[in-house]
Design an enzyme around this catalytic site. Structure first.
Site, PDB file in Angstrom:
ATOM      1  CG  ASP A 176      -2.020   0.997   1.176  1.00  0.00           C
ATOM      2  OD1 ASP A 176      -2.274   1.521   0.079  1.00  0.00           O
ATOM      3  OD2 ASP A 176      -2.635   1.266   2.220  1.00  0.00           O
ATOM      4  CG  MET A 177       1.830   3.149  -3.633  1.00  0.00           C
ATOM      5  SD  MET A 177       3.567   2.661  -3.541  1.00  0.00           S
ATOM      6  CE  MET A 177       4.370   4.257  -3.562  1.00  0.00           C
ATOM      7  CG  ASP A 215      -3.166   3.811  -3.499  1.00  0.00           C
ATOM      8  OD1 ASP A 215      -4.113   3.045  -3.730  1.00  0.00           O
ATOM      9  OD2 ASP A 215      -3.179   4.655  -2.578  1.00  0.00           O
ATOM     10  CD  GLU A 216      -5.400  -1.899  -1.268  1.00  0.00           C
ATOM     11  OE1 GLU A 216      -5.717  -2.777  -0.445  1.00  0.00           O
ATOM     12  OE2 GLU A 216      -6.172  -0.962  -1.593  1.00  0.00           O
TER      13      GLU A 216
END
Length: 348
Positions: A9-10, A103-104
């Site tokens: 996860d960013m 983003d995940e």
């Protein structure tokens, strides 16, 4: 090798990209969201979160909580390009990559260049920071539920590993809201009868889970015992790609709801592009405050994959709806896939 699944996860992705591109924003409360007062926060930096700002919060409320916040419009094209760079690194590690959002993602490293989850996680963190300039948080475990739980453990810029020897003790102190599959209503229902933590729920008999959650009860029962048999799925194994969210505040405002659809469209485009597919059926999903589910679909006579095309169809479906009740969940998905034609590379 026990640990095969990574959840990545960013960290505050959109806001972090803004701070990366504009060093003057670093260390400041950056809030990315809709341009109008009716818009919503897409994400915000950790500096802004200290003031109580969070994703899906209305912009006017974010301004009240963080008057010194720096509000910037979303640049989804830029976020998509950065996401592609990051997922390219993931795909260097293993071919089994499931992109959950822009983003995940989940990685199954049972196929790939690493024999150990921690080794793979450190490689990914170092390479993403060196080549892209961003940090991320990684959870490592032997199933998706525990890996996702672990990725949130030490955010931002953390790594957490959960193995079988840690169970069930490591889960006992956690609030039940951490369990995948338990929404706000279920959590409130359990709280009302004195169940607040995983340990409280763990001690209940199996029949209790079925009575409370129906067919999902056994999944909840198993998850808090470390059992989750879901596989990491690439796009070709999935019948649709979608994104949805439960709103922090129920609303009938179509402009506000359209902001979510626009953001989802960019994320879906990125997934389709990475997997080299397009689709032609768009489905709008929403749930009213009375928990009534509604879906509306439109199948085109041509295939699409561009964010603006996806958004336009989804927005049209939304505009056609008479929202007699406030909406608490909104989402869109695309299905009916076909592979896009690859551009032939000349060898001359």
């Amino acid at each position: 090798m026990e640990n095969k699944i990574l959840h990545i996860d960013m960290d505050a992705f959109f806001a972090s990209v803004e701070q990366l591109d504009n060093p003057a924003l670093r260390g400041k409360p950056v809030i990315v969201g809709g341009a109008s007062e009716r818009g919503v926060v897409s994400t915000c930096s950790y500096e802004a979160r200290k003031f109580g700002v969070h994703s899906a919060m209305p912009i006017f409320m974010a301004k009240e909580k963080c008057p010194n916040g720096i509000f910037v419009p979303g640049r989804y094209g830029r976020y998509t390009k950065v996401s592609q760079e990051i997922f390219k690194i993931f795909n260097e590690v293993t071919p089994l990559v499931e992109q959950v959002s822009i983003d995940e993602g989940f990685l199954d490293i049972s196929q790939g260049k690493f024999n150990d989850g921690m080794e793979a996680a450190r490689y990914i963190k170092n390479k993403v920071f060196r080549e892209v300039g961003l940090t991320l948080s990684i959870g490592i475990s032997y199933n998706k539920f525990l890996a996702k739980l672990a990725s949130d453990w030490n955010k931002p810029n953390g790594i957490k590993e959960i193995n079988k020897e840690m169970l069930p003790d490591i889960l006992f102190p956690l609030p039940i809201s951490k369990i995948h599959g338990l929404g706000k209503v279920s959590v409130a229902k359990l709280n009302n009868i004195g169940i607040y933590y995983v340990k409280d729920l763990y001690n209940m008999p199996k029949d209790f889970y079925i009575d409370c959650f129906g067919k999902n009860g056994i999944d909840i029962y198993n998850r808090i015992r470390g059992i989750d048999n879901r596989k990491v799925e690439t796009l070709h194994e999935r019948k649709s790609v979608g994104k949805e969210t439960t709103l922090k505040f129920d609303t009938r405002n179509k402009e506000e709801l359209a902001e979510y659809l626009k953001e989802f469209s960019f994320e879906i485009e990125e997934i389709l592009r990475r997997k080299n597919v397009v689709g032609k059926t768009i489905t709008l999903k929403f749930k009213t405050k009375n928990f009534e589910n509604h879906t509306r679909s439109k199948t085109l006579n041509y295939y699409i994959g561009n964010n603006s095309e996806i958004f336009n169809v989804a927005k049209e479906l939304l505009e056609d709806e008479e929202l007699n009740e406030e909406v608490r969940l909104i989402g869109i998905s695309i299905s009916s896939f076909k592979e896009t034609e690859m551009e032939q590379i000349s060898l001359i």
